[in-house]
Design a protein around this motif. Structure first.
Motif, PDB file in Angstrom:
ATOM      1  N   ARG A  10      50.899  29.129  40.807  1.00 16.24           N
ATOM      2  CA  ARG A  10      50.281  30.346  41.341  1.00 16.24           C
ATOM      3  C   ARG A  10      51.068  30.856  42.529  1.00 16.24           C
ATOM      4  NH1 ARG A  10      43.870  28.900  41.357  1.00 16.24           N
ATOM      5  NH2 ARG A  10      43.685  28.607  39.113  1.00 16.24           N
ATOM      6  N   HIS A  13      54.295  32.332  41.305  1.00 14.47           N
ATOM      7  CA  HIS A  13      54.022  33.620  40.667  1.00 14.47           C
ATOM      8  C   HIS A  13      53.743  34.691  41.720  1.00 14.47           C
ATOM      9  CE1 HIS A  13      52.792  36.443  37.618  1.00 14.47           C
ATOM     10  NE2 HIS A  13      51.648  36.639  38.264  1.00 14.47           N
ATOM     11  N   SER A  14      52.988  34.326  42.728  1.00 16.89           N
ATOM     12  CA  SER A  14      52.668  35.261  43.810  1.00 16.89           C
ATOM     13  C   SER A  14      53.940  35.664  44.567  1.00 16.89           C
ATOM     14  CB  SER A  14      51.664  34.614  44.761  1.00 16.89           C
ATOM     15  OG  SER A  14      51.356  35.480  45.810  1.00 16.89           O
ATOM     16  N   ARG A  17      55.954  38.064  42.404  1.00 15.87           N
ATOM     17  CA  ARG A  17      55.342  39.404  42.417  1.00 15.87           C
ATOM     18  C   ARG A  17      55.620  40.116  43.733  1.00 15.87           C
ATOM     19  NH1 ARG A  17      49.654  38.911  41.661  1.00 15.87           N
ATOM     20  NH2 ARG A  17      49.632  40.948  42.605  1.00 15.87           N
ATOM     21  N   ALA A  20      59.105  41.315  43.606  1.00 16.08           N
ATOM     22  CA  ALA A  20      59.203  42.399  42.625  1.00 16.08           C
ATOM     23  C   ALA A  20      58.642  43.704  43.198  1.00 16.08           C
ATOM     24  CB  ALA A  20      58.465  42.024  41.338  1.00 16.08           C
ATOM     25  N   PHE A  21      57.510  43.633  43.890  1.00 13.14           N
ATOM     26  CA  PHE A  21      56.942  44.833  44.529  1.00 13.14           C
ATOM     27  C   PHE A  21      57.957  45.434  45.502  1.00 13.14           C
ATOM     28  CE2 PHE A  21      52.291  45.786  44.159  1.00 13.14           C
ATOM     29  CZ  PHE A  21      52.055  45.026  43.022  1.00 13.14           C
ATOM     30  N   GLN A 162      54.597  49.651  40.554  1.00  9.82           N
ATOM     31  CA  GLN A 162      54.031  48.443  41.149  1.00  9.82           C
ATOM     32  C   GLN A 162      52.698  48.079  40.503  1.00  9.82           C
ATOM     33  OE1 GLN A 162      54.111  49.702  45.238  1.00  9.82           O
ATOM     34  NE2 GLN A 162      56.008  48.603  45.664  1.00  9.82           N
ATOM     35  N   GLN A 163      51.932  49.077  40.100  1.00  7.65           N
ATOM     36  CA  GLN A 163      50.643  48.796  39.454  1.00  7.65           C
ATOM     37  C   GLN A 163      50.822  48.045  38.141  1.00  7.65           C
ATOM     38  OE1 GLN A 163      48.846  52.697  39.219  1.00  7.65           O
ATOM     39  NE2 GLN A 163      47.823  52.456  41.194  1.00  7.65           N
ATOM     40  N   ARG A 164      51.963  48.189  37.517  1.00  9.35           N
ATOM     41  CA  ARG A 164      52.224  47.470  36.264  1.00  9.35           C
ATOM     42  C   ARG A 164      52.317  45.960  36.511  1.00  9.35           C
ATOM     43  NH1 ARG A 164      55.689  49.538  32.024  1.00  9.35           N
ATOM     44  NH2 ARG A 164      54.257  51.046  31.136  1.00  9.35           N
ATOM     45  N   LEU A 165      52.615  45.586  37.777  1.00  9.56           N
ATOM     46  CA  LEU A 165      52.697  44.166  38.122  1.00  9.56           C
ATOM     47  C   LEU A 165      51.366  43.591  38.584  1.00  9.56           C
ATOM     48  CD1 LEU A 165      56.021  44.007  40.153  1.00  9.56           C
ATOM     49  CD2 LEU A 165      55.650  43.341  37.787  1.00  9.56           C
ATOM     50  N   ALA A 166      50.428  44.476  38.888  1.00 11.22           N
ATOM     51  CA  ALA A 166      49.135  44.029  39.426  1.00 11.22           C
ATOM     52  C   ALA A 166      48.402  43.198  38.383  1.00 11.22           C
ATOM     53  CB  ALA A 166      48.290  45.226  39.837  1.00 11.22           C
ATOM     54  N   PRO A 167      47.729  42.155  38.825  1.00 14.46           N
ATOM     55  CA  PRO A 167      46.972  41.338  37.870  1.00 14.46           C
ATOM     56  C   PRO A 167      45.843  42.160  37.260  1.00 14.46           C
ATOM     57  CG  PRO A 167      46.451  40.683  40.121  1.00 14.46           C
ATOM     58  CD  PRO A 167      47.562  41.712  40.203  1.00 14.46           C
TER      59      PRO A 167
END
Length: 169
Positions: A10, A13-14, A17, A20-21, A162-167
């Motif tokens: 986790r 992954h965080s 992300r 990536a953002f 960025q929203q495409r990366l949001a969980p």
């Protein structure tokens, strides 16, 4: 116990992300800056639009409202510059403070409007016009407004990517 074993994944992954953002923002900013140069508009004025996009809400509707306030701020800047020029002969050094007072009272009062009430975006437009040192004209308005529109659009694109990366919860 299973949750404790999954914790490093986790965290990784965080972290991915987060990077990536940041990378998305950097790539979009670089593309917007390159587009500004290609379109011969000031990069700093593009970033005025970018900043305005994020002043309130981060969606297309709020972004359009914020951008409209920037455009109106630019128009107020053009009008203010014309007014200072017209009032300097009779008022001398008092022309600038008189015009600033009038514009400030109008802009700050616009906070009471139901939609176009983003005072910060109005002032970003005013700052952009006066920082540009351009002649007060429609050409200047469209030049700076176009740059701000590019920046605001880039801000919107950044958020959408960025929203495409949001969980998805």
């Amino acid at each position: 116990m299973s949750d404790q074993l999954d914790m490093p994944n986790r965290s990784l992954h965080s972290s991915i992300r987060f990077v990536a953002f940041s990378a998305i923002a950097a790539v979009v900013a670089a593309l917007a800056a390159g587009s500004s140069v290609a379109l011969s508009v000031p990069v700093w004025a593009m970033f005025v639009g970018w900043v305005a996009f994020f002043t309130r809400g981060v969606n297309a509707r709020d972004g359009a409202i914020n951008l409209a306030c920037v455009w109106l701020g630019l128009a107020f800047g053009v009008a203010a510059a014309l007014a200072v020029g017209a009032l300097t002969p009779p008022l001398g050094r008092l022309a600038l403070p008189a015009v600033v007072f009038a514009v400030a009272i109008i802009v700050v009062s616009l906070r009471g409007l139901p939609l176009l009430n983003n005072v910060l975006a109005y002032f970003l437009g005013l700052i952009a016009f006066f920082a540009s040192h351009l002649e007060p004209s429609l050409e200047s308005l469209f030049h700076l407004g176009g740059a701000s529109t590019l920046g605001s659009s880039a801000g919107w694109l950044c958020v959408k990517l960025q929203q495409r990366l949001a969980p998805h919860s």
